[in-house]
Design an enzyme around this catalytic site. Structure first.
Site, PDB file in Angstrom:
ATOM      1  N   CYS A 277     -11.713  14.035 -25.943  1.00 60.02           N
ATOM      2  CA  CYS A 277     -10.302  14.763 -25.379  1.00 60.02           C
ATOM      3  C   CYS A 277      -9.661  13.854 -26.335  1.00 60.02           C
ATOM      4  O   CYS A 277      -8.371  13.579 -26.832  1.00 60.02           O
ATOM      5  CB  CYS A 277     -10.315  14.257 -23.792  1.00 60.02           C
ATOM      6  SG  CYS A 277     -10.950  15.605 -23.331  1.00 60.02           S
TER       7      CYS A 277
HETATM    8  N1  LIG Z   1     -16.610  16.778 -21.603  1.00 66.48           N
HETATM    9  C1  LIG Z   1     -14.816  17.273 -21.370  1.00 66.48           C
HETATM   10  O1  LIG Z   1     -14.922  16.129 -20.418  1.00 66.48           O
HETATM   11  C2  LIG Z   1     -13.910  18.363 -21.789  1.00 66.48           C
HETATM   12  C3  LIG Z   1     -12.385  17.818 -20.715  1.00 66.48           C
HETATM   13  C4  LIG Z   1     -12.261  19.221 -21.614  1.00 66.48           C
HETATM   14  C5  LIG Z   1     -12.083  19.960 -22.311  1.00 66.48           C
HETATM   15  N2  LIG Z   1     -13.818  19.901 -23.183  1.00 66.48           N
HETATM   16  C6  LIG Z   1     -13.796  20.841 -24.331  1.00 66.48           C
HETATM   17  O2  LIG Z   1     -14.471  22.088 -23.175  1.00 66.48           O
HETATM   18  C7  LIG Z   1     -15.419  22.080 -24.898  1.00 66.48           C
HETATM   19  C8  LIG Z   1     -17.895  21.766 -24.312  1.00 66.48           C
HETATM   20  O3  LIG Z   1     -17.588  20.424 -24.327  1.00 66.48           O
HETATM   21  P1  LIG Z   1     -18.367  19.890 -23.503  1.00 66.48           P
HETATM   22  O4  LIG Z   1     -18.304  18.281 -23.018  1.00 66.48           O
HETATM   23  O5  LIG Z   1     -18.946  20.654 -22.418  1.00 66.48           O
HETATM   24  O6  LIG Z   1     -19.602  20.142 -24.398  1.00 66.48           O
HETATM   25  P2  LIG Z   1     -21.033  19.246 -24.122  1.00 66.48           P
HETATM   26  O7  LIG Z   1     -21.941  18.988 -25.737  1.00 66.48           O
HETATM   27  O8  LIG Z   1     -21.809  18.817 -22.959  1.00 66.48           O
HETATM   28  O9  LIG Z   1     -21.721  20.822 -23.461  1.00 66.48           O
HETATM   29  C9  LIG Z   1     -21.804  22.103 -24.554  1.00 66.48           C
HETATM   30  C10 LIG Z   1     -22.987  23.251 -24.052  1.00 66.48           C
HETATM   31  O10 LIG Z   1     -22.780  24.088 -24.958  1.00 66.48           O
HETATM   32  C11 LIG Z   1     -23.756  24.960 -25.963  1.00 66.48           C
HETATM   33  N3  LIG Z   1     -23.764  25.495 -27.041  1.00 66.48           N
HETATM   34  C12 LIG Z   1     -23.733  24.360 -28.601  1.00 66.48           C
HETATM   35  N4  LIG Z   1     -23.407  25.517 -29.267  1.00 66.48           N
HETATM   36  C13 LIG Z   1     -23.477  26.604 -28.359  1.00 66.48           C
HETATM   37  C14 LIG Z   1     -23.769  28.072 -28.640  1.00 66.48           C
HETATM   38  N5  LIG Z   1     -23.628  28.514 -29.794  1.00 66.48           N
HETATM   39  N6  LIG Z   1     -24.179  29.056 -27.891  1.00 66.48           N
HETATM   40  C15 LIG Z   1     -24.087  27.811 -26.997  1.00 66.48           C
HETATM   41  N7  LIG Z   1     -24.323  27.455 -26.374  1.00 66.48           N
HETATM   42  C16 LIG Z   1     -23.844  26.437 -26.854  1.00 66.48           C
HETATM   43  C17 LIG Z   1     -24.666  22.840 -26.029  1.00 66.48           C
HETATM   44  O11 LIG Z   1     -26.516  23.156 -25.949  1.00 66.48           O
HETATM   45  C18 LIG Z   1     -24.203  22.302 -24.790  1.00 66.48           C
HETATM   46  O12 LIG Z   1     -24.952  22.590 -23.284  1.00 66.48           O
HETATM   47  C19 LIG Z   1     -15.198  21.645 -26.061  1.00 66.48           C
HETATM   48  O13 LIG Z   1     -14.534  22.126 -26.865  1.00 66.48           O
HETATM   49  C20 LIG Z   1     -14.626  20.113 -25.056  1.00 66.48           C
HETATM   50  O14 LIG Z   1     -13.537  19.564 -26.541  1.00 66.48           O
HETATM   51  C21 LIG Z   1     -14.291  18.908 -22.366  1.00 66.48           C
END
Ligand SMILES: NC(=O)c1ccc[n+]([C@@H]2O[C@H](COP(=O)([O-])OP(=O)(O)OC[C@H]3O[C@@H](n4cnc5c(N)ncnc54)[C@H](O)[C@@H]3O)[C@@H](O)[C@H]2O)c1
Length: 428
Positions: A277
């Site tokens: 973030c």
């Molecule tokens: N982690 C946080 O605290 C948080 C908070 C708010 C927003 N976000 C946003 O949410 C989004 C996801 O973040 P996250 O932390 O869950 O990421 P993450 O890396 O924990 O998880 C993402 C998952 O998506 C999978 N993935 C990757 N490419 C893919 C595809 N093409 N098709 C299907 N699955 C796919 C990966 O294997 C992984 O398991 C990002 O945009 C991030 O900025 C994260």
């Protein structure tokens, strides 16, 4: 905003040929969403490109600290399944996209995962479906990137045949007080009826739904929240550097300022920013602003200051050792707490990596101690886990609750506290 004469009918979509919900991307954001949707009585399929994530979940293991293996077992018992094979998904009523949005090598937005998730979604869109993007991205992505992809490949019209919205994820990993259910959920559709469809969906398991004027405002709300933190952390980090030279205890000044009951929110200095973030997401906004021909100066300045903090920690550590007659080269330096966030196992973008790298480059011997990290590898080389008393200098980078700080203070030969939580250590 597009004005449609015949808006899509607003109802919680459901299809007989598939689950109520398909969650694409089963990470920190997607998996807790699966948990809440199933608790609300919905049927859910999770799609992820990682075979390890999929097989782990289907065998009852969790890769996310906030979701226990017991909870995964409960999900499976209620019919949840994860898959990496899109042919087994069926036709879901609602699709929520929670894939990563990293940066490209030149620092721009990398929407490859969003595009690929959009293609999977488009192949299973039906009249009445709802698609929601939760991945953090620049304002305009839902309307300008997702919408044309979905419409072209499905032959359906967003806002007319199916609903399309953005809803920023506000998950705070490791936070025991706030989760999906009790954190207000912002939703913004590309038309008002799309906003209503998304609000109906999230209203099934979120206590409060906040409607944005459109998808763009919902996208911007998320970036505003993250940029606000990024900038305020940079402010106190810059102040920490000059307060040290001025002989002012900034931590005490923050404690005093925080007693003001209005108009001030405390932020605290630290060894740098980590996670997704703060260091990554504001780049999405500065990229969008640059398309207008000028920079987003606040973000760029905050980035510069926050990125310099691991180097500043290094210079303070070297000065401390020097005052005790020991050069950094050859010294044993232990990093206490190496995750980017307190009480979390998340190592993404952790500033500890930059500190360790700098220490190694200066010829120091680096070890670490972190109850949340079994094995820590920096630049392909494992870092040895060690006890506090073995080091010439202990740098406290993350004050996990599990630490007995009084014991650390007693047993460390020299202690540099970058979190302002000890009484005898030298504070950042
Ligand atoms: N982690 C946080 O605290 C948080 C908070 C708010 C927003 N976000 C946003 O949410 C989004 C996801 O973040 P996250 O932390 O869950 O990421 P993450 O890396 O924990 O998880 C993402 C998952 O998506 C999978 N993935 C990757 N490419 C893919 C595809 N093409 N098709 C299907 N699955 C796919 C990966 O294997 C992984 O398991 C990002 O945009 C991030 O900025 C994260």
């Amino acid at each position: 905003m597009t004005d449609h004469a015949r808006p899509v009918q607003v109802s919680v979509p459901s299809h007989t040929q598939g689950p109520d919900v398909l969650v694409i991307g089963l990470g920190y954001v997607g998996l807790p969403l699966v948990v809440e949707a199933i608790r609300a009585g919905l049927t859910v399929v999770g799609y992820d490109i990682s075979p390890a994530v999929v097989s782990g979940l289907n065998s009852g293991q969790s890769h996310i600290a906030d979701v226990s293996a017991g909870e995964i077992g409960g999900l499976l018992a209620q019919g949840f399944r994860a898959t990496a094979d899109e042919d087994t998904i069926g036709v879901p009523g609602t699709i929520v996209i929670c894939v990563p949005t990293p940066l490209t090598a030149d620092g721009g937005p990398d929407l490859a995962a969003v595009v690929s998730a959009a293609e999977i979604s488009a192949r299973r869109l039906r009249p009445g479906s709802l698609v929601v993007l939760e991945s953090t991205t620049y304002p305009g992505t839902t309307d300008e990137v997702l919408r044309p992809l979905l419409e072209k490949r499905s032959g359906l019209s967003a806002g007319l045949d199916f609903s399309l919205a953005f809803s920023p994820e506000r998950i705070d990993p490791g936070n025991p007080d706030f989760g999906i259910r009790n954190t207000p959920k912002v939703v913004g559709g590309i038309t008002p009826s799309c906003t209503e469809a998304a609000a109906l969906f999230y209203g099934q398991f979120c206590n409060e739904v906040v409607r944005a004027a459109s998808a763009r405002e919902a996208e911007m709300a998320k970036l505003l929240e993250n940029t606000y933190r990024h900038i305020n952390i940079a402010l106190v980090n810059e102040m920490a550097i000059f307060c040290h030279e001025l002989g002012v205890d900034l931590w005490d000044a923050i404690r005093c300022a925080a007693t003001k009951p209005f108009g001030f929110q405390p932020f605290f200095p630290g060894p740098g920013v980590g996670g997704h973030c703060i260091p990554i997401d504001p780049n999405y906004l500065s990229y969008k602003v640059r398309t207008l021909g000028y920079p987003f100066r606040f973000v760029e300045l905050a980035q510069e200051i926050n990125h310099r903090m691991p180097g500043y920690v290094l210079s303070r550590a070297a000065a401390m050792l020097n005052r005790h007659g020991k050069p950094l080269k050859g010294a044993h330096v232990l990093l206490l707490g190496v995750t980017y966030k307190k009480d979390s196992a998340d190592l993404r973008e952790s500033p500890a990596v930059f500190v360790a790298r700098g220490l190694r480059a200066s010829g120091a011997y680096v070890s670490y101690n972190d109850p949340h990290v079994d094995q820590w590898i920096v630049d392909g080389e494992p870092v040895e886990a060690a006890a506090v008393e073995t080091a010439d200098l202990v740098i406290l980078l993350q004050a996990h609750s599990a630490y007995d700080l009084e014991a650390v203070e007693r047993s460390a030969r020299l202690l540099f506290d970058t979190r302002g939580v000890t009484t005898s250590g030298e504070v950042l």
